[in-house]
Design a protein around this motif. Sequence first.
Motif, PDB file in Angstrom:
ATOM      1  N   GLY A   1       0.809  -1.207   0.000  1.00 20.22           N
ATOM      2  CA  GLY A   1       0.000   0.000   0.000  1.00 20.22           C
ATOM      3  C   GLY A   1       0.845   1.261   0.000  1.00 20.22           C
ATOM      4  N   PRO A   2       0.249   2.406  -0.396  1.00 19.17           N
ATOM      5  CA  PRO A   2       1.014   3.646  -0.534  1.00 19.17           C
ATOM      6  C   PRO A   2       1.644   4.126   0.766  1.00 19.17           C
ATOM      7  CG  PRO A   2      -1.354   4.036  -0.827  1.00 19.17           C
ATOM      8  CD  PRO A   2      -1.147   2.557  -0.854  1.00 19.17           C
ATOM      9  N   ALA A   3       0.979   3.944   1.893  1.00 19.47           N
ATOM     10  CA  ALA A   3       1.558   4.408   3.163  1.00 19.47           C
ATOM     11  C   ALA A   3       2.798   3.608   3.520  1.00 19.47           C
ATOM     12  CB  ALA A   3       0.524   4.314   4.279  1.00 19.47           C
ATOM     13  N   LEU A   4       2.760   2.301   3.269  1.00 14.34           N
ATOM     14  CA  LEU A   4       3.942   1.475   3.531  1.00 14.34           C
ATOM     15  C   LEU A   4       5.058   1.808   2.558  1.00 14.34           C
ATOM     16  CD1 LEU A   4       5.473  -0.789   4.902  1.00 14.34           C
ATOM     17  CD2 LEU A   4       4.195  -2.430   3.497  1.00 14.34           C
ATOM     18  N   ARG A   5       4.718   1.985   1.300  1.00 14.76           N
ATOM     19  CA  ARG A   5       5.733   2.337   0.308  1.00 14.76           C
ATOM     20  C   ARG A   5       6.400   3.670   0.649  1.00 14.76           C
ATOM     21  NH1 ARG A   5       5.575  -0.388  -4.528  1.00 14.76           N
ATOM     22  NH2 ARG A   5       6.270   1.432  -5.678  1.00 14.76           N
ATOM     23  N   GLN A   6       5.598   4.642   1.114  1.00 11.73           N
ATOM     24  CA  GLN A   6       6.154   5.939   1.474  1.00 11.73           C
ATOM     25  C   GLN A   6       7.139   5.801   2.632  1.00 11.73           C
ATOM     26  OE1 GLN A   6       5.930   8.808  -0.103  1.00 11.73           O
ATOM     27  NE2 GLN A   6       7.317   9.740   1.403  1.00 11.73           N
ATOM     28  N   ALA A   7       6.800   4.980   3.612  1.00  9.57           N
ATOM     29  CA  ALA A   7       7.713   4.768   4.734  1.00  9.57           C
ATOM     30  C   ALA A   7       9.038   4.181   4.253  1.00  9.57           C
ATOM     31  CB  ALA A   7       7.068   3.849   5.765  1.00  9.57           C
ATOM     32  N   ILE A   8       8.970   3.186   3.389  1.00  7.74           N
ATOM     33  CA  ILE A   8      10.189   2.571   2.871  1.00  7.74           C
ATOM     34  C   ILE A   8      11.012   3.591   2.095  1.00  7.74           C
ATOM     35  CG2 ILE A   8      11.103   0.810   1.335  1.00  7.74           C
ATOM     36  CD1 ILE A   8       9.908  -0.355   3.861  1.00  7.74           C
ATOM     37  N   LEU A   9      10.342   4.428   1.295  1.00  5.87           N
ATOM     38  CA  LEU A   9      11.054   5.465   0.533  1.00  5.87           C
ATOM     39  C   LEU A   9      11.738   6.473   1.451  1.00  5.87           C
ATOM     40  CD1 LEU A   9       8.496   6.100  -2.351  1.00  5.87           C
ATOM     41  CD2 LEU A   9      10.785   5.118  -2.567  1.00  5.87           C
ATOM     42  N   GLU A  10      11.197   6.648   2.652  1.00  2.55           N
ATOM     43  CA  GLU A  10      11.812   7.551   3.630  1.00  2.55           C
ATOM     44  C   GLU A  10      12.919   6.876   4.433  1.00  2.55           C
ATOM     45  OE1 GLU A  10       8.659   9.015   6.063  1.00  2.55           O
ATOM     46  OE2 GLU A  10       7.544   9.864   4.367  1.00  2.55           O
ATOM     47  N   GLY A  11      13.207   5.618   4.108  1.00  2.00           N
ATOM     48  CA  GLY A  11      14.264   4.905   4.808  1.00  2.00           C
ATOM     49  C   GLY A  11      13.808   4.247   6.093  1.00  2.00           C
ATOM     50  N   VAL A  12      12.491   4.109   6.285  1.00  2.00           N
ATOM     51  CA  VAL A  12      11.940   3.521   7.506  1.00  2.00           C
ATOM     52  C   VAL A  12      11.205   2.238   7.138  1.00  2.00           C
ATOM     53  CG1 VAL A  12      10.263   3.804   9.373  1.00  2.00           C
ATOM     54  CG2 VAL A  12      11.670   5.745   8.636  1.00  2.00           C
ATOM     55  N   ASN A  13      11.595   1.144   7.769  1.00  2.00           N
ATOM     56  CA  ASN A  13      10.808  -0.079   7.648  1.00  2.00           C
ATOM     57  C   ASN A  13       9.930  -0.162   8.887  1.00  2.00           C
ATOM     58  OD1 ASN A  13       9.723  -2.668   7.626  1.00  2.00           O
ATOM     59  ND2 ASN A  13      11.531  -3.556   6.636  1.00  2.00           N
ATOM     60  N   PRO A  14       8.649   0.142   8.768  1.00  2.00           N
ATOM     61  CA  PRO A  14       7.790   0.190   9.952  1.00  2.00           C
ATOM     62  C   PRO A  14       7.569  -1.165  10.588  1.00  2.00           C
ATOM     63  CG  PRO A  14       6.500   0.496   7.965  1.00  2.00           C
ATOM     64  CD  PRO A  14       7.929   0.521   7.545  1.00  2.00           C
ATOM     65  N   PHE A  15       7.952  -2.257   9.908  1.00  2.00           N
ATOM     66  CA  PHE A  15       7.850  -3.576  10.514  1.00  2.00           C
ATOM     67  C   PHE A  15       9.072  -3.907  11.373  1.00  2.00           C
ATOM     68  CE2 PHE A  15       5.124  -4.392   6.663  1.00  2.00           C
ATOM     69  CZ  PHE A  15       3.940  -4.282   7.369  1.00  2.00           C
ATOM     70  N   ILE A  16      10.077  -3.045  11.325  1.00  2.00           N
ATOM     71  CA  ILE A  16      11.259  -3.207  12.175  1.00  2.00           C
ATOM     72  C   ILE A  16      11.493  -1.864  12.868  1.00  2.00           C
ATOM     73  CG2 ILE A  16      13.629  -4.062  12.293  1.00  2.00           C
ATOM     74  CD1 ILE A  16      13.271  -5.205   9.482  1.00  2.00           C
ATOM     75  N   PRO A  17      10.564  -1.421  13.711  1.00  2.00           N
ATOM     76  CA  PRO A  17      10.646  -0.083  14.307  1.00  2.00           C
ATOM     77  C   PRO A  17      11.762   0.013  15.340  1.00  2.00           C
ATOM     78  CG  PRO A  17       8.815  -1.300  15.255  1.00  2.00           C
ATOM     79  CD  PRO A  17       9.359  -2.160  14.144  1.00  2.00           C
ATOM     80  N   VAL A  18      12.482   1.108  15.283  1.00  2.00           N
ATOM     81  CA  VAL A  18      13.598   1.293  16.215  1.00  2.00           C
ATOM     82  C   VAL A  18      13.346   2.449  17.177  1.00  2.00           C
ATOM     83  CG1 VAL A  18      15.282   0.270  14.651  1.00  2.00           C
ATOM     84  CG2 VAL A  18      14.852   2.733  14.544  1.00  2.00           C
TER      85      VAL A  18
END
Length: 305
Positions: A164-181
């Motif tokens: 989905g677009p929200a997940l893709r946007q996070a990845i494009l920002e360098g954030v993998n929201p499934f591996i939150p730090v």
Amino acid sequence: MTRRSTFARLAAVAACTLALLGAAPMRAAAPPCGIVAAQIPLAGGTLHFSRAGQGPAVLLLHGLFAQKEQWHDLACALSAAGFAAIAPDLPGFGRSDGFAVTDYALDRQVALLDGLADALGLARFALAGNSMGGAIAALYAARHPERVGHLAFIGAPLGWVDWGPALRQAILEGVNPFIPVDRAQLAREMDLLFAEPPALPEALADQLVADYRARRDHYRQVWDIVGLFDRVLADDALAALDQGLSLLILWGEADAIFPVAGAASLHARLPQGRLVVLPQSGHLPMLERPAETAAALVELLAGSD
């Protein structure tokens, strides 16, 4: 479902997961409805699973970075309806350990699932899977049609539509929201997974983030391997499914991982299936809308095999 009940389920799963991974101890809720824990040696590793009920077997396959406890409410509903619910920690996840890194690939997961079925003496059974588990279930049903009487996608399966677009946007920002730090990334993960994200207490959020940080390299490795299968169902895998297979496609209307538009296209590809779109549900309907999810699955299983 209320925000509190959603949190209660998530907190129980998180507490159990943290305990299993060696994070700071938390007390998890006792397993409901007589669910029992078991383990079995398999392909050089040890596979852990939960089991509840007696009757025709239903195997419940979790998604990426998940575990068997996510199925406990649904397992209880299946047990009450006269089925034996079996929820494994898939190789590489939850408590299951000792497996080679190559076993994280979905084609290996399919082979290992066949080994589990043999070890449990299951000649024919139903399969239900969420996300990655849905893809594994579909691949297994395509390769072993003689063993699968019913197939259910409980939430969108991995491998049919793009992220989905929200997940893709996070990845494009360098954030993998499934591996939150950090807490902000964890909140982003909850927003993606749930229609009504639970408000996590600070202590629980901190423990979850601490685990992701400690095991970040492992999680990245798993993400990279599973990511190779992000179009696995779109690449003719579904063509091998028996057209007479009893099938349920259940999709959360507010799924931000795989948008609900994919439900119609999957149903068009598998028109023999029943399509159910659950309102007020995200990517994990068995946690967020357990009663409705159970009702749809029991209706499928009650049909002729």
